[in-house]
Design a protein around this motif. Structure first.
Motif, mmCIF file in Angstrom:
data_model
loop_
_atom_site.group_PDB
_atom_site.id
_atom_site.type_symbol
_atom_site.label_atom_id
_atom_site.label_comp_id
_atom_site.label_asym_id
_atom_site.label_seq_id
_atom_site.Cartn_x
_atom_site.Cartn_y
_atom_site.Cartn_z
ATOM 1 N N UNK A 1 0.844 -1.181 0.000
ATOM 2 C CA UNK A 1 0.000 0.000 0.000
ATOM 3 C C UNK A 1 0.890 1.246 0.000
ATOM 4 N N UNK A 2 0.417 2.261 -0.640
ATOM 5 C CA UNK A 2 1.145 3.527 -0.631
ATOM 6 C C UNK A 2 0.856 4.274 0.661
ATOM 7 N N UNK A 3 1.632 5.303 0.907
ATOM 8 C CA UNK A 3 1.418 6.107 2.112
ATOM 9 C C UNK A 3 0.045 6.783 2.060
ATOM 10 N N UNK A 4 -0.391 7.152 0.875
ATOM 11 C CA UNK A 4 -1.715 7.768 0.723
ATOM 12 C C UNK A 4 -2.812 6.789 1.125
ATOM 13 N N UNK A 5 -2.682 5.548 0.675
ATOM 14 C CA UNK A 5 -3.681 4.535 1.005
ATOM 15 C C UNK A 5 -3.706 4.243 2.502
ATOM 16 N N UNK A 6 -2.520 4.149 3.113
ATOM 17 C CA UNK A 6 -2.441 3.891 4.556
ATOM 18 C C UNK A 6 -3.002 5.081 5.327
ATOM 19 N N UNK A 27 8.523 0.012 12.227
ATOM 20 C CA UNK A 27 9.784 -0.557 11.741
ATOM 21 C C UNK A 27 9.941 -0.320 10.237
ATOM 22 N N UNK A 28 11.127 -0.434 9.759
ATOM 23 C CA UNK A 28 11.494 -0.114 8.376
ATOM 24 C C UNK A 28 10.398 -0.443 7.362
ATOM 25 N N UNK A 29 9.976 0.571 6.621
ATOM 26 C CA UNK A 29 8.992 0.401 5.557
ATOM 27 C C UNK A 29 9.750 0.278 4.245
ATOM 28 N N UNK A 30 9.447 -0.781 3.500
ATOM 29 C CA UNK A 30 10.107 -0.980 2.199
ATOM 30 C C UNK A 30 9.712 0.117 1.232
ATOM 31 N N UNK A 31 10.550 0.301 0.242
ATOM 32 C CA UNK A 31 10.257 1.279 -0.802
ATOM 33 C C UNK A 31 10.367 0.608 -2.161
ATOM 34 N N UNK A 32 9.569 1.100 -3.079
ATOM 35 C CA UNK A 32 9.648 0.627 -4.459
ATOM 36 C C UNK A 32 10.891 1.235 -5.099
ATOM 37 N N UNK A 33 11.252 0.769 -6.268
ATOM 38 C CA UNK A 33 12.430 1.299 -6.962
ATOM 39 C C UNK A 33 12.338 2.808 -7.171
ATOM 40 N N UNK A 34 11.105 3.295 -7.278
ATOM 41 C CA UNK A 34 10.885 4.726 -7.474
ATOM 42 C C UNK A 34 11.074 5.526 -6.182
ATOM 43 N N UNK A 36 8.974 5.264 -3.578
ATOM 44 C CA UNK A 36 7.676 5.382 -2.923
ATOM 45 C C UNK A 36 7.554 4.300 -1.848
ATOM 46 N N UNK A 37 7.075 4.701 -0.683
ATOM 47 C CA UNK A 37 6.883 3.737 0.405
ATOM 48 C C UNK A 37 5.886 2.667 -0.022
ATOM 49 N N UNK A 38 6.167 1.425 0.384
ATOM 50 C CA UNK A 38 5.323 0.287 0.048
ATOM 51 C C UNK A 38 4.995 -0.453 1.340
ATOM 52 N N UNK A 39 3.891 -0.042 1.981
ATOM 53 C CA UNK A 39 3.493 -0.608 3.270
ATOM 54 C C UNK A 39 2.978 -2.031 3.087
ATOM 55 N N UNK A 40 3.485 -2.927 3.909
ATOM 56 C CA UNK A 40 3.021 -4.313 3.912
ATOM 57 C C UNK A 40 1.879 -4.453 4.914
ATOM 58 N N UNK A 41 1.283 -5.631 4.953
ATOM 59 C CA UNK A 41 0.240 -5.911 5.940
ATOM 60 C C UNK A 41 0.810 -5.782 7.353
#
Length: 128
Positions: A1-6, A27-34, A36-41
Motif C-alpha cells: 500500500x502507498x502512504x496515501x492509502x495507509x 519498523x522499516x517500511x520498504x520502498x519501491x524502486x521509485x 515510494x513507500x510500500x506498506x506491507x500488511x
C-alpha cells in the motif's frame, strides 16, 4: 500500500506516518524502486497498534521503547509485558479520573437543567 492509502485507511496524516517511521515507531517500511513507500500488511498492523495506543494516551516514548524491545526478540517478552502492564495501570487511573469528571459534569448539567425548568415554571406563573 502507498502512504496515501495507509493514511486514508487509518485516518492518519501522511506527515504523521513519516514521523512515526523516522522515530522508529513503524519498523522499516520498504520502498519501491521509485522510492515510494510500500506498506506491507505487517506495517499496517504496526500503524493500527500505534493509532490505538496513542488514542488511549500512551506516550510516544513508551511506544518507542516497546517497538525497540520487540525488535530485540523474544528475550524481551517479559520487559514488554511489564511495560504494557504499567501503561494499563496508568490508563485505568486516567479512566477513573475521567469517570469522576463525567459524574461532576452530569451533576452540573442536572443543576442547570433544574434551574432552567424552575425558571420556565416561574415565567408561566407570572404570565397566567
Amino acid at each position: 500500500m502507498t502512504i496515501t492509502e495507509v493514511s486514508d485507511k487509518f485516518e492518519i496524516p501522511q506527515d504523521t506516518l513519516r514521523y512515526y517511521e523516522r522515530i522508529g515507531l513503524i519498523p522499516h517500511v520498504n520502498r519501491k524502486k521509485s522510492g515510494v513507500r510500500d506498506y506491507t500488511e505487517e506495517d499496517c498492523k504496526w500503524v493500527e497498534f500505534i493509532k490505538c495506543m496513542r488514542g488511549a494516551g500512551l506516550p510516544i516514548e513508551v511506544l518507542i521503547e516497546y517497538v525497540t524491545l520487540f525488535q530485540q526478540g523474544d528475550e524481551t517478552i517479559k520487559a514488554r509485558k511489564e511495560l504494557l502492564i504499567e501503561q494499563r495501570k496508568q490508563l485505568t487511573a486516567k479512566m477513573d479520573d475521567m469517570k469522576k469528571t463525567l459524574e461532576r459534569l452530569d451533576y452540573k448539567i442536572d443543576v442547570y437543567e433544574k434551574s432552567v425548568v424552575e425558571k420556565e415554571k416561574e415565567l408561566r406563573r407570572i404570565e397566567t
